[in-house]
Design an enzyme around this catalytic site. Structure first.
Site, PDB file in Angstrom:
ATOM      1  N   GLU A   1      -4.343   8.149  -2.994  1.00  0.00           N
ATOM      2  CA  GLU A   1      -5.084   6.689  -2.147  1.00  0.00           C
ATOM      3  C   GLU A   1      -5.239   5.810  -3.534  1.00  0.00           C
ATOM      4  OE1 GLU A   1      -4.544   6.385   0.749  1.00  0.00           O
ATOM      5  OE2 GLU A   1      -5.909   4.810   1.470  1.00  0.00           O
TER       6      GLU A   1
ATOM      7  N   HIS B   1       1.860   4.222  -2.718  1.00  0.00           N
ATOM      8  CA  HIS B   1       1.844   5.937  -2.659  1.00  0.00           C
ATOM      9  C   HIS B   1       3.501   6.370  -3.099  1.00  0.00           C
ATOM     10  CE1 HIS B   1      -1.699   6.922  -0.392  1.00  0.00           C
ATOM     11  NE2 HIS B   1      -1.498   6.112   0.421  1.00  0.00           N
TER      12      HIS B   1
ATOM     13  N   HIS C   1       0.904  -1.318  -0.269  1.00  0.00           N
ATOM     14  CA  HIS C   1       0.227  -0.069  -0.118  1.00  0.00           C
ATOM     15  C   HIS C   1       0.781   1.302   0.097  1.00  0.00           C
ATOM     16  CE1 HIS C   1      -3.854   2.328   1.202  1.00  0.00           C
ATOM     17  NE2 HIS C   1      -2.905   2.992   1.711  1.00  0.00           N
ATOM     18  N   GLU C   2       1.802   1.367   0.939  1.00  0.00           N
ATOM     19  CA  GLU C   2       2.640   2.486   1.157  1.00  0.00           C
ATOM     20  C   GLU C   2       3.485   2.739  -0.044  1.00  0.00           C
ATOM     21  OE1 GLU C   2       1.672   4.535   3.060  1.00  0.00           O
ATOM     22  OE2 GLU C   2       0.729   3.252   4.510  1.00  0.00           O
TER      23      GLU C   2
END
Lengths: 499, 499
Positions: free
Chosen positions: B293, B267, B263-264
């Site tokens: 997001e 980003h 997830h990170e």
């Protein structure tokens, strides 16, 4: 009431500068430890921007006005201490014209790159032109700053306020004579200390366990600091509650990490124990580079290489290194961590030869500043002196003049502080022996009491006392180099069986 | 010639602001990962000082003058893009009186402390008065900023420029209906997906090896970033070549670290691939919180939880976890990492229920801003909605309104971006399926091509395009929530054997 407002405004102004310094220190720590490779260029840019900002604020008219007005009007003692230190910095910094300082900063970074290239190509001539310019800047700065006797005094003052060339000449010539004599005796000693090796494998994590154990014993506060890995170990203060050290592990030679960490922790104990009333002001700093170095050397050599330190901690050490050092006797172990051996590289030098590396650089610096030596003549003179003092001659400039970065960063007058640190440390150790029976404390492994003595006598004052003032207050006499030679003769005389 | 000088001065001015932002980001990263415990207070002080500094410069007359003059005079296209973004920030920020902004910032930090205390004592009433003031500030800001239809539009704009309450109402009411229906069907499904567990031991270092392997496959550049540990995983950009992520390991549940890191990294890929021509300007940032997001959810859910991803990587995964998961079949493994289960806590929610957590918060925010709800009425309404949408009722406010920090930091209009991110991600995935046959690439484990498609279509533009503009340019239509419900119905219909 008006005064009080002015005082508060002044402290807020200092705090603003300190804010930049905190960010700067963190960026420097980050660049030298964990920053991703490609990020360094942009980071260096911001570091340069912040450094300039700090210099501008510190030399601003605003600072000058604050100091002038408050010096007369404030009757707050703490504030007057702060003003004294700020004034000293202000008066020195503002004597250098802003454009000239900017030129110097630019030259510094170029010279660092040239130094790196000169090292890569083992070619001093790449660095030489930059070095000449840096020497010229330093001569010019000495003129701006002013001096009574010699221009080198003005440079010394930057790192060791109150120290003079005259005092150093006397101290260093005596020290050199004593050290060369002692080393010669050892060279002719029949006792052989080189029949074994400590280069056994010692895993990084296990070394770290013993290091953390040792640092806690010393009183290093891990809630206000941390240890990380780097190529060149250093200590850096981010803020009064964040004093970090770094180390470098060599799994085939534990001495690298252990002694450099104790060394850096000595610096860190200093910073962790400055009185917090000085926080957010320039007084929250070491009294001088020499006094700072005295703290690191005190712990590294006078404690960490002391036989009584190992009497107590050797079992813990062996427990942390379960696979190694099984057959090394205590005597051999102790001798090996105190081996005397002429080395080309200053940072690898032992206790006995270390100061000779410094004296060599000091003599060259003086000659450069006094225009008795040209930059291109340094390598030969370096090698000649190396041979005269230590009996070895560098094969090339990597082993000689190109080994240290300090001249490439324009720092002349800095090297002597390393040797001064040694002498201060010996003098402090002598005084501590009288006041707190330090050898008993080492034997009982009660290092916290030793730290407390140093905090009480040295740390807490920060920059509010000058180095020589501090030494006199503690020992009742000025800097006395005899304590160092006495200590070295006693310790190494015994180790090498001298009469 | 005059213009060119003005342009350069302006870019230097932006670079100065960016310098502060870089220092600020590093201090925040440090505070949230490795900073010694006692150092945080002083660090927070400096962080506050730098934030205020950035706000002052961004809303300064100097900035206003630059923008006004350059907008007319410069015919440099890149500069006009930069000016557009700066103007948007400037016009919003400078509408809020400086003292009011300062009051708001102070209130934010106090509310964060109150939130922590309310959590410790499980007592919402401690936070309530702060929350009321923060809501009032937000209403006031909405008035300063202005809006055509509803005050909430003005708040939304801060995080998702161009999005309106009207659009969101339509999207969210449809989405809610579809999700509640699907979840109800699953609840009544006879297929049982809970007969096994993935909670086997998986050592941290071994997890890390698989994570680094995965991130490299995705194209995360470790020369321009790094991974560290923290309590709450996050991504932070220090500078364009230093984009860091953090993660948190749970040795008894690898899903924690693995999926949050992917997830990170989603980003981080965004930030690592913005066109460098925007560096040192506010255009070097994500188009919106929602688009940001979308990148993290795209990688975490649409790739990381895809059966084809595991078809290829499961062997590597098992090699890295040599002691565990021996008896778990591929099907069970896949089902378990996609398990649907109503949860009180948003950040632990699965793909299907996640958006309902957001819609609940959105509806409460609207009611607060429109003065249809009092702060003290939130907990009951929260629990009622939780029961209505997910069929579970929080036992206390820790499981309910006190779980998220966003309201305590005064961020209203932020939560919807999480659900928007989901919908953007589904729409992007649909388009990628058409343009680059994304499932074939996942099957071939050629994730770099997927990253390249995202960089080409999303990343490189930074803030130079607005979110809806970007989505339309890529997909030829506005935001369409149907792609998300279609994706969820197909995936979970199959998993839970729905007709």
């Amino acid at each position: 009431m008006q005064n009080t407002n002015l005082e508060q405004d002044f402290l807020l102004f200092l705090k603003e500068i300190q804010g930049y310094k905190e960010a700067l220190a963190l960026m420097e720590w980050d660049s030298r430890t964990i920053s991703p490779a490609n990020a360094l260029e942009s980071k260096a840019d911001v570091i340069g921007f912040f450094s300039t900002k700090i210099h501008k604020l510190s030399t601003s008219k605003k600072m000058g006005d604050f100091l002038k007005e408050l010096k007369e009007k404030s009757n707050n003692d703490l504030l007057q201490e702060i003003i004294r230190v700020c004034e000293e910095d202000y008066s020195r910094s503002s004597k250098i014209p802003a454009e000239e300082y900017q030129e110097f900063v630019t030259l510094q970074s170029k010279a660092e790159i040239a130094w790196q290239e000169a090292r890569n190509k083992n070619d001093f001539s790449i660095l030489a032109p930059y070095l000449q310019k840096l020497v010229d800047f330093n001569k010019q700065f000495a003129n701006y700053w002013g001096y009574e006797d010699q221009p080198y005094d003005a440079l010394l003052h930057e790192f060791e306020p109150g120290m003079t060339t005259k005092k150093l000449d006397a101290i260093f010539s005596k020290l050199k004579k004593d050290l060369v004599a002692l080393i010669t005796e050892i060279k002719h000693s029949t006792k052989d200390n080189h029949t074994f090796s400590l280069n056994e494998s010692f895993e990084k994590n296990e070394q770290n366990d013993f290091i953390v154990y040792t640092l806690k014993k010393m009183g290093y506060d891990f809630n206000r600091g941390r240890i990380d890995e780097t190529i060149h170990p250093f200590e850096i203060t981010i803020n009064p509650d964040d004093v970090r050290i770094t180390t470098r592990y060599d799994e085939s030679d534990f001495r690298m990490a252990l002694f450099s960490t104790i060394h850096e922790a000595g610096h860190a104990l200093y910073e962790q124990n400055i009185d917090k009333k000085y926080a957010n002001t320039p007084v929250f700093d070491g009294a001088s580079m020499g006094i700072h170095e005295s703290q690191s050397l005190f712990w590294e050599n006078f404690i960490g290489r002391h036989p009584l330190f190992w009497k107590n901690n050797r079992d813990d050490f062996l427990r942390n290194a379960p696979k190694s050092f099984k057959t090394v006797s205590f005597d051999d172990f102790y001798k090996q961590i105190n081996e005397v051996k002429a080395s080309f590289i200053r940072i690898e030098a032992d206790e006995l030869t270390y100061c000779l590396h410094i004296i060599l650089r000091y003599e060259i610096e003086i000659a450069l500043i006094n225009e008795e030596l040209k930059v291109e003549e340094i390598p030969k003179l370096w090698n000649d002196k190396m041979e005269a003092y230590l009996g070895i001659r560098p094969k090339n400039d990597l082993e000689g003049v190109l080994q240290d970065i300090h001249w490439a960063t324009g720092d002349f007058g800095y090297f002597p502080t390393y040797a001064l640190g040694y002498m201060y440390a010996a003098q402090l150790y002598q005084k501590a022996s009288e006041e707190i029976k330090i050898e008993e404390l080492i034997e009982e492994n009660d290092l916290i009491q030793i730290k407390a003595w140093l905090s009480e006598n040295v740390h807490r004052f920060g920059r509010s006392k000058r180095p020589l003032e501090l030494i006199e207050a503690i020992s009742g006499e000025g800097l006395n180099p005899d304590y160092l030679t006495q200590y070295l003769r006693a310790k190494y005389g015994e180790l090498y069986g001298l009469s």
